[in-house]
Design an enzyme around this catalytic site. Structure first.
Site, PDB file in Angstrom:
ATOM      1  N   GLY A   1      -1.637 -65.312  14.197  1.00  0.00           N
ATOM      2  CA  GLY A   1      -2.475 -65.247  15.383  1.00  0.00           C
ATOM      3  C   GLY A   1      -3.805 -64.578  15.082  1.00  0.00           C
ATOM      4  O   GLY A   1      -4.384 -64.729  14.001  1.00  0.00           O
ATOM      5  N   SER A   2      -4.287 -63.803  16.032  1.00  0.00           N
ATOM      6  CA  SER A   2      -5.627 -63.217  15.912  1.00  0.00           C
ATOM      7  C   SER A   2      -5.730 -62.119  14.858  1.00  0.00           C
ATOM      8  O   SER A   2      -6.848 -61.701  14.527  1.00  0.00           O
ATOM      9  CB  SER A   2      -6.076 -62.676  17.267  1.00  0.00           C
ATOM     10  OG  SER A   2      -6.243 -63.738  18.189  1.00  0.00           O
ATOM     11  N   THR A   3      -4.598 -61.635  14.323  1.00  0.00           N
ATOM     12  CA  THR A   3      -4.700 -60.660  13.225  1.00  0.00           C
ATOM     13  C   THR A   3      -5.291 -61.316  11.972  1.00  0.00           C
ATOM     14  O   THR A   3      -5.672 -60.623  11.032  1.00  0.00           O
ATOM     15  CB  THR A   3      -3.316 -60.068  12.881  1.00  0.00           C
ATOM     16  OG1 THR A   3      -2.433 -61.111  12.444  1.00  0.00           O
ATOM     17  CG2 THR A   3      -2.712 -59.361  14.087  1.00  0.00           C
ATOM     18  N   PHE A   4      -5.380 -62.660  11.986  1.00  0.00           N
ATOM     19  CA  PHE A   4      -5.944 -63.401  10.862  1.00  0.00           C
ATOM     20  C   PHE A   4      -7.465 -63.515  10.957  1.00  0.00           C
ATOM     21  O   PHE A   4      -8.125 -63.921  10.005  1.00  0.00           O
ATOM     22  CB  PHE A   4      -5.322 -64.807  10.837  1.00  0.00           C
ATOM     23  CG  PHE A   4      -5.635 -65.624   9.620  1.00  0.00           C
ATOM     24  CD1 PHE A   4      -4.933 -65.459   8.438  1.00  0.00           C
ATOM     25  CD2 PHE A   4      -6.626 -66.594   9.655  1.00  0.00           C
ATOM     26  CE1 PHE A   4      -5.214 -66.233   7.316  1.00  0.00           C
ATOM     27  CE2 PHE A   4      -6.918 -67.376   8.545  1.00  0.00           C
ATOM     28  CZ  PHE A   4      -6.207 -67.182   7.369  1.00  0.00           C
ATOM     29  N   SER A  44     -11.408 -60.456  20.620  1.00  0.00           N
ATOM     30  CA  SER A  44     -10.605 -61.566  20.091  1.00  0.00           C
ATOM     31  C   SER A  44     -11.033 -62.917  20.644  1.00  0.00           C
ATOM     32  O   SER A  44     -10.216 -63.719  21.097  1.00  0.00           O
ATOM     33  CB  SER A  44      -9.111 -61.329  20.386  1.00  0.00           C
ATOM     34  OG  SER A  44      -8.300 -62.032  19.481  1.00  0.00           O
TER      35      SER A  44
END
Length: 647
Positions: free
Chosen positions: A326-329, A382
């Site tokens: 997800g957005s941690t990427f 994000s």
């Protein structure tokens, strides 16, 4: 009728000739026997004396004492405890069934134990001792010993058995031991003879398996005199074996216990890593299980309960679980764009809530859009559209290269079972595995950690540590073996420009410390503990049109196993990073609501080396946090009060 004299003379001559031939053969045979006896008695006497001695004296192995496993501070994780057991020798017992019936009147033996005992007795030779029951109390052993005359072939013994005093805390990382199986023996080219000892136990998973050769030790031996059928008559001498080496891990038992308790009630995983050394301080998968059950021989109902649990307690989610990040990427995509020279700190991208690409509309998580976003605000809030734009400019090749540079898609060499490599997709991968070319939509999805991208919690912790240090930090879990410090890999520089990393770190800082950041509700107000992080939510299933028409519009309305995964990564302290944390909550819904609060508590527990200090939380949250921590503290395990450390 009388025979003629001529015939009688001829007959006598034939008889005399045969007698001489037969006599000659007898003399030759006797002579050969005499010569052979002379050769055996004089020339080969030493050889036959040795053979006779070997038939009279046998050498039997003595199982070695297994090495201990400690945490980084010396807390016992895996030890050995006294194990009182009852063994039977079939040859001495005579009527096995009668003896077993008498034994059942003295100690509790289930039908399964009786059936297993009968099976083991018949599989082994009559004079081989077979374990009937183990882990008995002293009272049970004394009861059997006092009735010895009525129990022929039964002998009480005392030995050592593996014990895990911290129960589920290290079940996935340290693993457990179990009896040697045929599959274990087949996997070895030259099996150690000690593995042939009945019910000898070896490591099955985790550190116990990876360090088996060092933990096992070297078997001792004893010379025993046996009779013609193999019954032991007396022990002639004994040579004690060498105990296995002790292993010290990088893990912190106190922190591991806290993390395991904090994850309680969730299907989740968390990793805490020293950003400089790569030492794993905690690596927890929830729910856990009791590894002692496997040492004793887990029952079918207990094993079935573990298998049927939808939260998958047997799976180690920290290294085996692969999740869309997800957005941690998004830090990967941002750095790839900076590295390609396709953007800078000042550029702003307008987010209307969606982007149309190749006839398909890609939405931002905020349907109304974020407005004009630069890199820092896009990370903090994000914004998906910002990264869609960057992805179109740089393409999958640059994203793939930066992802690998930050440690994703790599299988790390750790003493754990089934460590996964995740998936860092590329054009070549899709063509080879899917038989289809890479398309722009694949790049768009990958840019926000969706599509084909898969990572493990361990890899996310490594990525975060590298962002915090600009060095290729590698995780390690073995600190020392046999008192010798394990080698530490030198972390080379990632050669990322400081100004690029400054942008990424500012974005992560604002994510947790700015009012518009997605993790602001999980901020830390105490300056020396403050962390910088990034939330993530990875879609598992999308809500269908039929479900929307039926009134299902929120994740909470879906069945648990269809909800999104929640993720959070952070490093702390923000100004001088020491640790990196990664949290994944399966089907937790949103990263900001489910994973970030857990991550904050873990950061504070790691830095404070105790319970998270209440002063580190925002004032409006303290009453709730105080109640939560009081309940959590009641579930923490006192260290050092379970299990022997016999070596």
């Amino acid at each position: 009728m009388k025979r003629p004299p001529k015939e009688e003379a001829e007959s006598a001559r034939l008889i005399t000739r045969r007698s001489m031939v037969l006599g000659g053969l007898q003399v030759a045979a006797v002579g050969a026997l005499v010569l052979r006896m002379q050769d055996m008695q004089l020339n080969q006497s030493d050889q036959y004396r040795l053979l006779a001695e070997e038939n009279r004296i046998n050498i039997r192995l003595i199982p070695p004492t297994r090495g201990l496993i400690h945490d980084r501070n010396g807390v016992l994780i895996a030890g050995n405890e006294q194990n009182y057991r009852i063994v039977m020798v079939r040859e001495d017992a005579g009527d096995v069934d009668m003896v077993l019936d008498r034994l059942r009147k003295l100690i509790v033996l289930s039908e399964d134990e009786i059936a297993r005992a009968r099976r083991d007795i018949m599989r082994n030779r009559p004079f081989v001792p077979v374990t009937i029951a183990e882990r008995l109390s002293w009272e049970e052993v004394a009861r059997v010993a006092s009735n010895a005359p009525a129990l022929p072939g039964i002998t009480p013994e005392v030995g050592l058995s593996r014990h895990y005093p911290l129960v589920e805390d290290f079940a996935h990382s340290v693993g457990y031991v179990g009896p040697v199986s045929e599959r274990d023996l087949e996997a070895l080219e030259a099996p150690d003879p000690v593995l042939q000892i009945p019910r000898f136990q070896i490591g099955k998973i985790g550190v116990e398996r990876a360090q088996e050769d060092r933990l096992r030790g070297t078997a001792g031996s004893r010379r025993i005199e046996v009779n013609a059928v193999g019954r032991v008559m007396r022990e002639l001498d004994r040579v004690e074996g060498q105990a296995g080496a002790n292993v010290q891990l990088t893990l912190d038992a106190r922190l591991q216990n806290f993390v395991q308790a904090r994850l309680g009630g969730e299907s989740a995983a968390a990793v805490v890593m020293d950003v400089h050394s790569g030492d794993l301080l905690a690596i927890s998968s929830a729910p856990g299980y009791d590894p002692n059950l496997f040492v004793r021989g887990i029952s079918v109902p207990d094993y079935r309960t573990l298998l049927d649990d939808p939260y998958r307690p047997l799976a180690d989610k920290t290294v085996q679980g692969m999740y869309p990040p997800g957005s941690t990427f998004k830090m990967v995509t941002a750095l790839a764009a900076l590295d390609a020279g396709e953007t800078n700190a000042n550029e702003r991208v307008f987010c209307p809530g969606h982007m149309d690409i190749s006839g398909h509309r890609f939405h931002c998580w905020r349907r109304g859009g974020h407005g004009r976003m630069n890199m820092v605000s896009a990370l903090s809030e994000s914004c998906d559209v910002y990264f869609y734009e960057m992805a179109q400019r740089i393409g999958i090749d640059r994203i793939n290269a930066m992802s690998e540079r930050l440690g994703l898609g790599v299988r790390y060499d750790l003493p754990m079972s089934a460590v996964a490599a995740g998936l860092n997709p590329s054009r070549e991968w899709k063509q080879a595995r899917r038989g289809a070319p890479w398309v722009v939509g694949d790049t768009i999805n990958a840019s926000i950690g969706q599509g084909f991208v898969l990572t493990t919690p361990l890899q996310l912790a490594v990525m975060t540590a590298r962002l915090a240090t600009n060095r290729a930090v590698l995780p390690r879990m073995i600190r020392a073996v046999g008192g010798q410090e394990a080698a530490m890999a030198e972390a080379r520089s990632l050669d990322l420009r400081p100004e690029w990393l400054d942008l990424i770190r500012r974005g992560m800082s604002e994510c947790t410390n700015h009012a518009r950041g997605t993790a602001y509700s999980s901020r830390i107000v105490q300056a020396d503990y403050r962390h910088a992080g990034k939330t993530g939510t990875s879609q598992v299933f999308s809500i269908t049109r039929a479900e929307r028409e039926a009134g299902i519009r929120r994740q909470e309305d879906l069945p648990w196993n269809r909800r999104n995964h929640a993720l959070f990564v952070s490093y702390a302290p923000e100004d001088a990073p020491r640790i990196a944390v990664a949290v994944v909550v399966e089907h937790g819904g949103g990263g900001s609501s489910a994973a970030a609060p857990i991550g904050r508590d873990i950061v504070l527990a790691a830095l404070s080396e105790g319970m998270p200090p209440l002063a580190a939380y925002p004032t409006p949250q303290r009453n709730r946090i105080e109640t939560q921590m009081r309940e959590l503290q009641s579930r923490l395990r006192p260290l050092g009060d379970g299990g022997s450390d016999q070596a």
